[in-house]
Design a protein around this motif. Structure first.
Motif, PDB file in Angstrom:
ATOM      1  N   GLU A 185       6.852   7.680   2.113  1.00  0.00           N
ATOM      2  CA  GLU A 185       6.893   7.314   0.694  1.00  0.00           C
ATOM      3  C   GLU A 185       7.229   8.548  -0.121  1.00  0.00           C
ATOM      4  O   GLU A 185       6.471   9.515  -0.152  1.00  0.00           O
ATOM      5  CB  GLU A 185       5.546   6.735   0.231  1.00  0.00           C
ATOM      6  N   CYS A 187       4.482   3.816  -5.371  1.00  0.00           N
ATOM      7  CA  CYS A 187       4.959   2.423  -5.305  1.00  0.00           C
ATOM      8  C   CYS A 187       3.744   1.501  -5.302  1.00  0.00           C
ATOM      9  O   CYS A 187       3.346   0.988  -4.257  1.00  0.00           O
ATOM     10  CB  CYS A 187       5.770   2.179  -4.041  1.00  0.00           C
ATOM     11  N   THR A 229      10.537   4.750   1.462  1.00  0.00           N
ATOM     12  CA  THR A 229      10.398   3.989   0.223  1.00  0.00           C
ATOM     13  C   THR A 229      10.160   4.940  -0.945  1.00  0.00           C
ATOM     14  O   THR A 229       9.846   6.108  -0.756  1.00  0.00           O
ATOM     15  CB  THR A 229       9.218   2.997   0.287  1.00  0.00           C
ATOM     16  N   GLY A 230      10.279   4.408  -2.135  1.00  0.00           N
ATOM     17  CA  GLY A 230      10.015   5.212  -3.327  1.00  0.00           C
ATOM     18  C   GLY A 230      10.632   4.560  -4.538  1.00  0.00           C
ATOM     19  O   GLY A 230      11.531   3.726  -4.417  1.00  0.00           O
ATOM     20  N   ARG A 269       1.444   6.595   7.231  1.00  0.00           N
ATOM     21  CA  ARG A 269       2.259   6.965   6.079  1.00  0.00           C
ATOM     22  C   ARG A 269       2.245   8.460   5.849  1.00  0.00           C
ATOM     23  O   ARG A 269       1.211   9.118   5.975  1.00  0.00           O
ATOM     24  CB  ARG A 269       1.744   6.250   4.829  1.00  0.00           C
ATOM     25  N   ILE A 283       2.018  -1.284   2.704  1.00  0.00           N
ATOM     26  CA  ILE A 283       2.033   0.010   3.391  1.00  0.00           C
ATOM     27  C   ILE A 283       0.700   0.349   4.049  1.00  0.00           C
ATOM     28  O   ILE A 283       0.659   1.064   5.043  1.00  0.00           O
ATOM     29  CB  ILE A 283       2.428   1.129   2.379  1.00  0.00           C
TER      30      ILE A 283
END
Length: 292
Positions: A52, A64, A142-143, A76, A71
């Motif tokens: 992330e 996010c 992701t982001g 992570r 998630i």
């Protein structure tokens, strides 16, 4: 609220300001973000872990939020990108905070490629993020928009190539405008073990808080056309005063600190010989100066 005379720092933390009323209801969730969220929901089930990417200047506001439930059952790594834009003491403080919540945290400067080696499989294995190196690794990145995901991917592939672990050209499309990556794509960044990144478009939290929206707009995660630039300038001025960062007083030859954004913008025009004449009811002229 406008204050003509210089006041003590704490006086600038109170009162009504332009951004407190005009900056409300900042939301940006274009159609492609709906389909991207759906694609992330479907694909996240098959990945081994999630990277992330957040903006190191706003580590909480750039999270996010609405993807958190998806998630939380995955390994992570929180990447705080653009870390060259914050003080080392801030890095230490945020690292302690996020690691205290059980997160693996990496500070990167994607433009220069700094610390990206910490995201390669061997480094992840060494830190216990992944359990083995003898099988294919699939990561999802992701982001929110404009945190530097695509630049980070391209640099990660360069780092892998430099270490003999990857050898393919750049794939991820980069751009200064938020929302450039519109489709989910899979990119190989390491050969041993075979490692792939599922790149996703930047997805904004559908409903932003007032403060979160302003922070995201100031750092470029939200299209600047959605927020009056004078409002953003006013918010920045508020933050400068609140944090006692008042170099603008000397830089603009002002008599003292102020929370009147029009006074500051007039001084900016004067210092730079801008032709715009700023008056308090002329928001467009102020906006032109603010964008410069």
């Amino acid at each position: 609220g406008s204050m003509a005379a210089p006041l003590a720092p704490q006086a600038f933390a109170a009162g009504t300001r332009l951004f407190e009323t005009a900056g409300r209801n900042i939301n940006w969730f274009p159609g492609h973000m709906h389909s991207a969220t759906k694609a992330i929901t479907e694909r996240i089930k098959m990945v081994d872990m999630v990277i992330e990417v957040r903006d190191a200047r706003i580590p909480l506001a750039s999270a996010c939020g609405h993807l958190e439930a998806l998630i939380q059952n995955k390994k992570r790594v929180i990447v705080l990108n653009k870390s060259d834009l914050i003080n080392p003491s801030e890095q230490a403080r945020w690292a302690a905070h996020l690691k205290g919540q059980g997160n693996d945290v990496v500070f990167t400067g994607a433009l220069t490629g700094s610390r990206l080696g910490d995201l390669l499989p061997k480094a992840l294995y060494k830190r216990g993020v992944i359990k083995r190196l003898d099988r294919t690794l699939l990561m999802m990145i992701t982001g929110i928009p404009n945190t530097g995901k695509s630049t980070l991917i391209n640099q990660l592939r360069r780092v892998g190539a430099a270490r003999g672990e990857a050898a393919r050209p750049n794939v991820a499309i980069t751009g200064a405008r938020p929302g450039v990556t519109r489709h989910v794509a899979t990119i190989q960044f390491c050969q041993e073990p075979p490692s792939f990144l599922i790149d996703t478009p930047g997805v904004m939290t559908p409903k932003l808080t007032h403060n979160q929206g302003l922070k995201l707009a100031v750092t470029g995660a939200i299209k600047h056309t959605l927020v009056d630039p004078v409002v953003l300038c006013d918010y920045l001025l508020y933050l400068f005063n609140l944090r006692d960062q008042v170099k603008y007083v000397k830089g603009l030859s002002l008599p003292g600190r102020t929370d009147d954004i029009h006074e500051v913008l007039e001084a900016v025009c004067k210092k730079n010989n801008f032709k715009a004449t700023l008056v308090k009811d002329n928001m467009q002229a102020a906006g032109d100066a603010g964008e410069r």
